[in-house]
Design a protein around this motif. Structure first.
Motif, PDB file in Angstrom:
ATOM      1  N   MET A 762       1.232 -11.602   1.193  1.00  0.00           N
ATOM      2  CA  MET A 762       1.203 -11.307   0.059  1.00  0.00           C
ATOM      3  C   MET A 762       0.079  -9.739   0.194  1.00  0.00           C
ATOM      4  O   MET A 762       0.384  -8.806  -0.648  1.00  0.00           O
ATOM      5  CB  MET A 762      -0.477 -11.961  -1.109  1.00  0.00           C
ATOM      6  CG  MET A 762      -0.070 -13.506  -1.668  1.00  0.00           C
ATOM      7  SD  MET A 762       1.939 -13.287  -1.977  1.00  0.00           S
ATOM      8  CE  MET A 762       1.467 -12.435  -2.910  1.00  0.00           C
ATOM      9  N   ARG A 763      -0.679  -9.748   1.065  1.00  0.00           N
ATOM     10  CA  ARG A 763      -0.859  -7.627   0.897  1.00  0.00           C
ATOM     11  C   ARG A 763       0.458  -6.989   1.447  1.00  0.00           C
ATOM     12  O   ARG A 763       0.394  -5.989   1.039  1.00  0.00           O
ATOM     13  CB  ARG A 763      -1.935  -7.639   2.316  1.00  0.00           C
ATOM     14  CG  ARG A 763      -3.642  -8.227   1.855  1.00  0.00           C
ATOM     15  CD  ARG A 763      -4.315  -8.471   2.983  1.00  0.00           C
ATOM     16  NE  ARG A 763      -5.876  -9.024   2.453  1.00  0.00           N
ATOM     17  CZ  ARG A 763      -6.493  -9.463   3.319  1.00  0.00           C
ATOM     18  NH1 ARG A 763      -6.562  -8.971   4.783  1.00  0.00           N
ATOM     19  NH2 ARG A 763      -7.941  -9.213   2.912  1.00  0.00           N
ATOM     20  N   LYS A 764       1.375  -7.893   2.200  1.00  0.00           N
ATOM     21  CA  LYS A 764       2.363  -6.812   2.496  1.00  0.00           C
ATOM     22  C   LYS A 764       3.232  -6.813   1.105  1.00  0.00           C
ATOM     23  O   LYS A 764       3.762  -5.373   1.267  1.00  0.00           O
ATOM     24  CB  LYS A 764       3.219  -7.246   3.670  1.00  0.00           C
ATOM     25  CG  LYS A 764       4.600  -6.940   3.879  1.00  0.00           C
ATOM     26  CD  LYS A 764       5.019  -8.103   5.441  1.00  0.00           C
ATOM     27  CE  LYS A 764       6.964  -6.784   5.668  1.00  0.00           C
ATOM     28  NZ  LYS A 764       7.508  -7.880   6.827  1.00  0.00           N
ATOM     29  N   VAL A 765       3.460  -7.616   0.352  1.00  0.00           N
ATOM     30  CA  VAL A 765       3.652  -7.359  -0.718  1.00  0.00           C
ATOM     31  C   VAL A 765       3.408  -6.620  -1.551  1.00  0.00           C
ATOM     32  O   VAL A 765       4.077  -5.275  -2.310  1.00  0.00           O
ATOM     33  CB  VAL A 765       4.295  -9.345  -1.144  1.00  0.00           C
ATOM     34  CG1 VAL A 765       4.742  -8.471  -2.539  1.00  0.00           C
ATOM     35  CG2 VAL A 765       4.775  -9.305  -0.707  1.00  0.00           C
ATOM     36  N   VAL A 766       1.568  -6.706  -1.163  1.00  0.00           N
ATOM     37  CA  VAL A 766       1.119  -5.071  -2.116  1.00  0.00           C
ATOM     38  C   VAL A 766       1.211  -4.197  -1.838  1.00  0.00           C
ATOM     39  O   VAL A 766       1.665  -2.748  -2.465  1.00  0.00           O
ATOM     40  CB  VAL A 766       0.092  -5.394  -2.531  1.00  0.00           C
ATOM     41  CG1 VAL A 766      -0.858  -4.586  -3.159  1.00  0.00           C
ATOM     42  CG2 VAL A 766      -0.442  -6.571  -3.052  1.00  0.00           C
ATOM     43  N   GLU A 767       1.675  -4.316  -0.530  1.00  0.00           N
ATOM     44  CA  GLU A 767       2.157  -2.472   0.912  1.00  0.00           C
ATOM     45  C   GLU A 767       3.178  -1.740   0.031  1.00  0.00           C
ATOM     46  O   GLU A 767       3.279  -0.701  -0.040  1.00  0.00           O
ATOM     47  CB  GLU A 767       1.162  -2.667   1.366  1.00  0.00           C
ATOM     48  CG  GLU A 767       1.900  -1.913   2.621  1.00  0.00           C
ATOM     49  CD  GLU A 767       1.989  -1.874   4.330  1.00  0.00           C
ATOM     50  OE1 GLU A 767       1.790  -0.612   4.684  1.00  0.00           O
ATOM     51  OE2 GLU A 767       1.711  -3.105   4.165  1.00  0.00           O
ATOM     52  N   VAL A 768       4.697  -3.019   0.244  1.00  0.00           N
ATOM     53  CA  VAL A 768       5.518  -2.795  -0.385  1.00  0.00           C
ATOM     54  C   VAL A 768       5.708  -2.253  -1.305  1.00  0.00           C
ATOM     55  O   VAL A 768       6.625  -0.993  -2.285  1.00  0.00           O
ATOM     56  CB  VAL A 768       6.879  -3.522  -0.132  1.00  0.00           C
ATOM     57  CG1 VAL A 768       8.014  -3.548  -0.626  1.00  0.00           C
ATOM     58  CG2 VAL A 768       6.716  -4.346   1.355  1.00  0.00           C
ATOM     59  N   THR A 769       4.736  -2.412  -2.541  1.00  0.00           N
ATOM     60  CA  THR A 769       5.348  -1.927  -4.238  1.00  0.00           C
ATOM     61  C   THR A 769       4.413  -0.866  -4.212  1.00  0.00           C
ATOM     62  O   THR A 769       4.281  -0.084  -5.304  1.00  0.00           O
ATOM     63  CB  THR A 769       4.934  -3.497  -4.613  1.00  0.00           C
ATOM     64  OG1 THR A 769       3.384  -3.498  -5.039  1.00  0.00           O
ATOM     65  CG2 THR A 769       5.521  -4.833  -5.172  1.00  0.00           C
ATOM     66  N   ASP A 770       3.197  -0.536  -3.537  1.00  0.00           N
ATOM     67  CA  ASP A 770       2.356   0.513  -3.515  1.00  0.00           C
ATOM     68  C   ASP A 770       4.320   1.599  -3.193  1.00  0.00           C
ATOM     69  O   ASP A 770       3.597   2.829  -3.846  1.00  0.00           O
ATOM     70  CB  ASP A 770       1.627   0.970  -2.354  1.00  0.00           C
ATOM     71  CG  ASP A 770       0.263   0.000  -3.027  1.00  0.00           C
ATOM     72  OD1 ASP A 770       0.710  -0.346  -4.409  1.00  0.00           O
ATOM     73  OD2 ASP A 770      -0.399  -0.486  -2.391  1.00  0.00           O
ATOM     74  N   HIS A 771       4.470   1.584  -2.903  1.00  0.00           N
ATOM     75  CA  HIS A 771       5.318   2.549  -2.473  1.00  0.00           C
ATOM     76  C   HIS A 771       6.723   3.021  -3.334  1.00  0.00           C
ATOM     77  O   HIS A 771       7.415   4.034  -3.211  1.00  0.00           O
ATOM     78  CB  HIS A 771       6.649   2.659  -0.769  1.00  0.00           C
ATOM     79  CG  HIS A 771       6.027   1.596   0.230  1.00  0.00           C
ATOM     80  ND1 HIS A 771       4.974   2.976   0.442  1.00  0.00           N
ATOM     81  CD2 HIS A 771       5.835   0.862   1.004  1.00  0.00           C
ATOM     82  CE1 HIS A 771       4.281   2.831   2.157  1.00  0.00           C
ATOM     83  NE2 HIS A 771       4.780   1.400   2.236  1.00  0.00           N
ATOM     84  N   VAL A 772       6.855   2.421  -4.481  1.00  0.00           N
ATOM     85  CA  VAL A 772       7.946   2.183  -5.545  1.00  0.00           C
ATOM     86  C   VAL A 772       7.043   3.743  -6.029  1.00  0.00           C
ATOM     87  O   VAL A 772       7.517   4.507  -6.624  1.00  0.00           O
ATOM     88  CB  VAL A 772       7.872   1.189  -5.795  1.00  0.00           C
ATOM     89  CG1 VAL A 772       8.531   1.719  -8.062  1.00  0.00           C
ATOM     90  CG2 VAL A 772       8.124   0.309  -5.472  1.00  0.00           C
ATOM     91  N   ARG A 773       5.989   3.843  -6.430  1.00  0.00           N
ATOM     92  CA  ARG A 773       5.363   4.863  -7.188  1.00  0.00           C
ATOM     93  C   ARG A 773       5.766   6.255  -6.278  1.00  0.00           C
ATOM     94  O   ARG A 773       6.592   7.213  -6.917  1.00  0.00           O
ATOM     95  CB  ARG A 773       4.800   5.134  -7.224  1.00  0.00           C
ATOM     96  CG  ARG A 773       3.311   3.807  -8.272  1.00  0.00           C
ATOM     97  CD  ARG A 773       1.731   3.756  -8.335  1.00  0.00           C
ATOM     98  NE  ARG A 773       1.418   2.674  -8.942  1.00  0.00           N
ATOM     99  CZ  ARG A 773       0.075   2.164  -8.798  1.00  0.00           C
ATOM    100  NH1 ARG A 773      -0.238   2.750  -8.581  1.00  0.00           N
ATOM    101  NH2 ARG A 773      -0.508   1.558  -9.297  1.00  0.00           N
ATOM    102  N   ASP A 774       5.733   6.048  -5.111  1.00  0.00           N
ATOM    103  CA  ASP A 774       6.076   7.729  -4.690  1.00  0.00           C
ATOM    104  C   ASP A 774       7.521   7.738  -4.364  1.00  0.00           C
ATOM    105  O   ASP A 774       7.952   9.244  -4.803  1.00  0.00           O
ATOM    106  CB  ASP A 774       5.641   7.309  -2.876  1.00  0.00           C
ATOM    107  CG  ASP A 774       4.145   7.074  -2.864  1.00  0.00           C
ATOM    108  OD1 ASP A 774       3.764   7.484  -3.363  1.00  0.00           O
ATOM    109  OD2 ASP A 774       3.841   6.835  -1.666  1.00  0.00           O
ATOM    110  N   VAL A 775       8.587   6.800  -4.633  1.00  0.00           N
ATOM    111  CA  VAL A 775       9.896   7.191  -4.071  1.00  0.00           C
ATOM    112  C   VAL A 775       9.989   7.360  -5.659  1.00  0.00           C
ATOM    113  O   VAL A 775      10.798   8.115  -6.284  1.00  0.00           O
ATOM    114  CB  VAL A 775      10.212   5.953  -4.740  1.00  0.00           C
ATOM    115  CG1 VAL A 775      12.314   5.767  -5.411  1.00  0.00           C
ATOM    116  CG2 VAL A 775       9.646   5.004  -3.082  1.00  0.00           C
ATOM    117  N   LEU A 776       9.695   6.886  -7.437  1.00  0.00           N
ATOM    118  CA  LEU A 776      10.051   7.058  -8.673  1.00  0.00           C
ATOM    119  C   LEU A 776       9.123   8.953  -9.233  1.00  0.00           C
ATOM    120  O   LEU A 776       9.871   9.584  -9.307  1.00  0.00           O
ATOM    121  CB  LEU A 776       9.462   6.085  -9.236  1.00  0.00           C
ATOM    122  CG  LEU A 776       9.564   4.625  -9.301  1.00  0.00           C
ATOM    123  CD1 LEU A 776       8.857   4.149 -10.599  1.00  0.00           C
ATOM    124  CD2 LEU A 776      10.803   4.355  -9.655  1.00  0.00           C
TER     125      LEU A 776
END
Length: 779
Positions: A762-776
């Motif tokens: 679950m921490r990995k999922v949260v870490e992956v979704t954190d990159h979405v803001r940088d992508v956007l």
């Protein structure tokens, strides 16, 4: 923007490795179509390589999750399976063989279907980043050794994927077949009737020259409208596959076909594999941007829940000293007692999964107040004051209370007897109210369970046993107090209560009910009531002659009539001498004999036979044993037998005498009405007292813990929470019990390891979704 699709793939891989379900549908594209419509050729054209198994019948027997990843660092291309991490397949023929081996490993060599997917990631600089799910082709009739229910299995597997709102449906249909018979569109319409998430694909357009105009109309959205529209493609023919024609050459031929075709030239911009890949990419990106915020929120919540669960398991206790174990026990006792007190007061923010029932329901103090206010108090208020009591019972009570005395007024003993009988009926619901609160406290006990109890099962069992024992010990004095409250109400019938109706009000009500047309002023208002009393002085005391006639016995004894004058009657004296404190002190006036005037005396003399009929009248001694053999008995209509001396013989008296066998007289009806008015008024006061005092007793002895005050040397317990903590320390805080109470179950170690794996995923999922803001932000 293409970086968002790998984010979704990473989330899916993390959840799959930890076998978790977020409760959120990850965006995906499901490829649906019948057999021989060109699904495999379509997917191979998207990848640019031939890598899928081919053959007759159902070839795809497991879902194939195909993750296409664009990589521009070099020109290398490879595939990697999730069940073989780290092993790259650069030869796509080896990928085909591995798909066949993995399918046979799970499904065997029979043509059975398995819902467990095969995950294949293909990396190439010529790919557009996508994620698709290739589902088995729809089969109607089992062929060869296929199962008889092959159609049902395939349909169930397809529906399990496309039913998800986050799934985009790629409905594949052949252009050289009737569109109305396309299985893919029929299944898509079942789950997406408005066509919001369905993209249609027409294959084999180069083989449908005879229907080119109709196919062009479909591509333009004139035949079967879909929000995402239709895309037309051509597929490699069977000869091209046999000759291993390069897919790159086939894509070039496809582009020239649409550009030079006379009919498809107008829709060439929405045809071809390259256009399909771009459109799928755009649609998938939009869906990912829509769902990622909810995925992140769910992941953060799961991280919090898993961390709490892992904290409950704690670290192994093998190396802890006795002192540390004792400190741990004391902290758990205090924590549990505080949690129990918060649950009673309604301060719990969450509800354990082990407690049955839906979320959002009343618990603890709120539920107890509901029991007091909306269950118990309402039941007591609505209790019928005459439940189980009929007018005949009141008549019998009045007669039994009167005894041999004259019934000049309603006896107070009958009123008290009947009131006590009805008050006793309030004890049942009062005790039941205490049982309901006891059950709710048992339920609160489950709500108060600590996360550590999952680790120490023996400690949970012992603590729960202590609490249940305390509740049982509190329940008994609570029930006894409720019984005492009902006994108090029965012990003293307080007719001096300021809110009690009293005799005067009851008499006025009964008199007005008996003679509603009479004026209730002065002595004239009691005429009808007096006549009700006079109604008793009928039928009796008449002599029978030898010829069967009746004569008035008073005619031979005129002095007897004079002795029965109303002015000097004992009934009048009793009415006048009634004690003032009695609720019926002024009841003698309206029902006493009418005052005798000169005209009244004459009236009394004229009504002497009726007066003698009263049980109060005493016949002249000369009447007894008269020579004419007359009898004054009215107990049996048949002639009575005579003794040898000439005297009358009494008839047989039954063991059971039921006054209900005779119709009530007017006076009796008035008496019953008075009793009922008084009972209803007094029981209303009692019901208010019970509805107020019983909940107070329950709160003091059961919820407040006063029932176990004896466990404290000072004899005082401020709350049930303090009683629980004190009792747990007294019984369980013993050094010889440390190892027993703090022993972990056999499965605790496995659950601790499993919980850590889930937390890492679950921490990995949260870490992956954190990159979405940088992508956007970079767009």
């Amino acid at each position: 923007m293409d970086k968002l699709i790998p984010v979704t793939n990473q989330i899916r891989d993390a959840l799959s490795s930890a076998r978790l379900d977020l409760g959120v549908d990850l965006p995906q594209i499901a490829v649906v179509g019948g057999q021989s419509v060109g699904k495999s050729s379509l997917l191979e054209a998207l990848v640019g390589k031939a890598f899928l198994p081919t053959g007759a019948g159902v070839v795809t027997r497991r879902p194939l999750i195909l993750q296409l990843l664009h990589r521009s660092e070099d020109n290398s291309e490879w595939g990697e399976f999730a069940h073989l991490p780290g092993q790259r397949f650069e030869n796509f023929d080896d990928i085909r063989l591995e798909i066949v081996r993995e399918t046979d490993r799970m499904c065997g060599h029979e043509k059975v279907i398995s819902p467990k997917p095969i995950v294949l990631q293909v990396t190439s600089p010529r790919l557009i980043t996508l994620s698709l799910v290739d589902l088995p082709g729809i089969a109607r009739v089992p062929v060869g050794n296929q199962p008889e229910d092959i159609e049902r299995q395939i349909r169930q597997l397809i529906m399990s994927h496309i039913s998800s709102p986050g799934c985009l449906i790629l409905a594949v249909a052949a252009a050289n077949a009737d569109l109305a018979t396309a299985d893919s569109l029929a299944l898509a319409r079942e789950v997406d009737p408005s066509g919001e998430r369905t993209l249609g694909v027409l294959t084999k357009l180069d083989l449908a020259e005879h229907a080119a105009a109709e196919c062009a109309a479909v591509l333009e959205g004139k035949v079967y409208p879909l929000k995402l529209g239709f895309v037309g493609v051509t597929c490699r023919s069977f000869r091209d596959v046999q000759m291993s024609k390069d897919i790159k050459d086939q894509l070039k031929e496809e582009e020239l076909f649409f550009k030079n075709h006379a009919i498809y030239r107008g829709v060439a911009q929405q045809c071809g594999i390259r256009h399909l890949a771009r459109q799928l990419n755009w649609v998938l990106l939009d869906k990912i941007c829509e769902t990622l915020p909810s995925i992140r929120a769910q992941a953060l919540q799961l991280v919090h829940d898993v961390e709490s669960e892992l904290q409950g398991y704690g670290e192994p206790l093998e190396r802890r000293s006795k002192r540390e174990q004792g400190a741990l026990l004391l902290s758990l006792f205090a924590k549990f007692a505080g949690r129990f007190g918060d649950a009673v007061e309604g301060k719990c923010s969450s509800q354990p999964l082990e407690v049955p029932g839906p979320m959002g329901q009343l618990v603890g103090r709120a539920r107890i107040d509901y029991i007091f206010r909306d269950v118990f108090a309402r039941t007591v208020r609505e209790f019928d004051s005459f439940s189980g009591l009929i007018d005949e019972d009141i008549r019998v009570a009045i007669r039994n209370a009167t005894g041999p005395r004259a019934t000049l007024f309603v006896p107070e003993a009958a009123f008290e007897l009947l009131v006590r009988r009805q008050v006793a009926k309030l004890q049942g619901p009062s005790l039941q109210c205490a049982d309901l609160v006891f059950d709710e406290l048992q339920r609160v006990l489950l709500l108060s369970e600590l996360p550590e109890f999952k680790r120490f099962a023996r400690l949970r069992e012992q603590v729960f046993a202590v609490v249940r024992d305390i509740l049982r010990r509190c329940l008994e004095p609570t029930l006894q107090m409720i019984r005492d409250l009902i006994s108090i109400e029965m012990a003293y019938i307080n007719t001096s209560h300021p809110d009690f109706l009293g005799s005067s009000g009851a008499i006025r009500s009964a008199t007005s009910a008996a003679s509603p047309g009479a004026a209730c002023q002065g002595e004239g208002s009691h005429v009808e009531a007096s006549e009700a009393v006079d109604g008793r002085l009928k039928e009796g005391g008449r002599e029978r002659t030898s010829s069967g006639g009746t004569t008035n016995p008073l005619q031979s004894s005129g002095s007897s009539a004079e002795q029965l004058r109303v002015e000097s009657s004992p009934a009048t004296d009793v009415a006048r001498s009634a004690p003032a404190s009695s609720i019926f002190a002024n009841f003698g006036n309206p029902f006493a004999f009418r005052r005798t005037t000169s005209a009244g005396r004459a009236s009394a003399q004229q009504s002497t036979p009726e007066v003698m009929a009263s049980p109060m009248a005493v016949p002249h001694p000369g009447q007894l044993g008269g020579g004419n053999g007359s009898s004054t008995s009215s107990m049996a209509p048949a002639p009575t037998a005579l003794f040898s001396g000439g005297g009358p013989k009494l008839p047989h008296v039954s063991q059971s005498i039921n006054p209900a066998a005779t119709a009530p007289e007017k006076r009796e009806r008035v008496e019953v009405t008075i009793i009922k008015n008084l009972m209803d008024n007094y029981l209303t006061l009692v019901k208010k007292n019970v509805a107020d005092s019983v909940p107070k007793a329950i709160m003091l002895f059961l919820v407040g813990g006063a029932g176990v005050a004896g466990i404290d040397p000072s004899g005082e317990v401020s709350s049930l929470k303090d009683a629980i903590q004190s009792e747990c320390v007294t019984r369980l805080y013993k050094e010889d019990l440390y190892d027993q109470l703090l022993s972990e179950g056999a499965d605790v170690q496995d659950r601790r390891v499993r919980c850590r794996e889930r937390l890492e995923a679950m921490r990995k999922v949260v870490e992956v979704t954190d990159h979405v803001r940088d992508v956007l932000d970079s767009l």
